[in-house]
Design a protein around this motif. Sequence first.
Motif, short mmCIF file in Angstrom:
data_model
loop_
_atom_site.label_atom_id
_atom_site.label_comp_id
_atom_site.label_asym_id
_atom_site.label_seq_id
_atom_site.Cartn_x
_atom_site.Cartn_y
_atom_site.Cartn_z
N LYS A 195 0.70 3.21 1.49
CA LYS A 195 -0.02 2.42 0.48
C LYS A 195 0.48 0.98 0.42
O LYS A 195 -0.31 0.05 0.26
N ILE A 196 1.79 0.79 0.54
CA ILE A 196 2.32 -0.58 0.45
C ILE A 196 1.85 -1.42 1.64
O ILE A 196 1.56 -2.61 1.50
N PRO A 228 3.70 8.95 0.67
CA PRO A 228 2.39 8.29 0.68
C PRO A 228 2.46 6.82 0.23
O PRO A 228 1.64 6.00 0.66
N GLU A 229 3.46 6.49 -0.59
CA GLU A 229 3.60 5.10 -1.04
C GLU A 229 3.96 4.17 0.13
O GLU A 229 3.66 2.98 0.10
N ARG A 230 4.57 4.71 1.15
CA ARG A 230 4.95 3.91 2.33
C ARG A 230 3.69 3.40 3.04
O ARG A 230 3.65 2.26 3.49
N PHE A 275 9.92 2.08 0.08
CA PHE A 275 8.96 3.11 -0.30
C PHE A 275 9.05 4.28 0.66
O PHE A 275 9.40 4.11 1.83
N SER A 276 8.69 5.46 0.19
CA SER A 276 8.67 6.65 1.03
C SER A 276 7.41 7.46 0.73
O SER A 276 6.71 7.19 -0.25
N LEU A 320 1.05 -1.25 -5.53
CA LEU A 320 0.46 0.05 -5.19
C LEU A 320 -0.81 0.33 -5.97
O LEU A 320 -1.51 1.30 -5.69
N LYS A 321 -1.11 -0.50 -6.96
CA LYS A 321 -2.31 -0.32 -7.79
C LYS A 321 -2.98 -1.67 -8.02
O LYS A 321 -3.17 -2.11 -9.14
N ASP A 381 1.10 -4.55 -9.78
CA ASP A 381 1.76 -3.45 -9.09
C ASP A 381 1.12 -3.39 -7.71
O ASP A 381 -0.08 -3.15 -7.58
N SER A 397 -1.85 -2.24 1.01
CA SER A 397 -2.02 -3.29 0.01
C SER A 397 -2.10 -4.68 0.64
O SER A 397 -2.87 -5.52 0.19
#
Length: 175
Positions: free
Chosen positions: A46-47, A42-44, A39-40, A17-18, A15, A50
């Motif tokens: 994070k990606i 905080p994930e935006r 992605f939107s 994000l993890k 994953d 990564s």
Amino acid sequence: MFDSEGINADHVLQDALKLSRDLHGKFDVAMSFGTAEHFSGPERIKIIESHFDLVRPGGLAIISVPNAWNIPYRLMKWKLEKQGRWAVGEEYPFSRLELSSISKQLGHRNFYFVGDSFYSSLRMVSFLSPRNVLRKLTGRIQSSRGQPERQAKERGSIFDSFISYALVLLAKKEN
């Protein structure tokens, strides 16, 4: 594909994000094409992070996303969404400013942008061409559908890294 070319490869399924900590700093290059824009929130961030997490110091992160400033893309997307034919799902294009801000927020300053040919993105709005508009209005001009598509040589311009469809971040991870 790797086997057919006689190339040894280790495949990792994670994953994004993890990411497992044992993958951090393990690679020379981390790249994605058409991923981060889905992605939107905080994930935006994070990606994007990564990619930097995966590369060792001196490594390269390459991230290609749709450009928020590419008008042909925005018109095509709007049209397909209105028609209920947008098949890509949630997609939020990036601007250079947003990608720059995220990179700086993550502590990276050694980056620049490239783009594909702005002129080639004009194909996304071929439905606006005089030929296609006349064909739809009169029914007299035959469509070129069904005929082999000619591969035109892609022309570059000074606008490519600003308003082309593909906005590509090239970032070298600092030591």
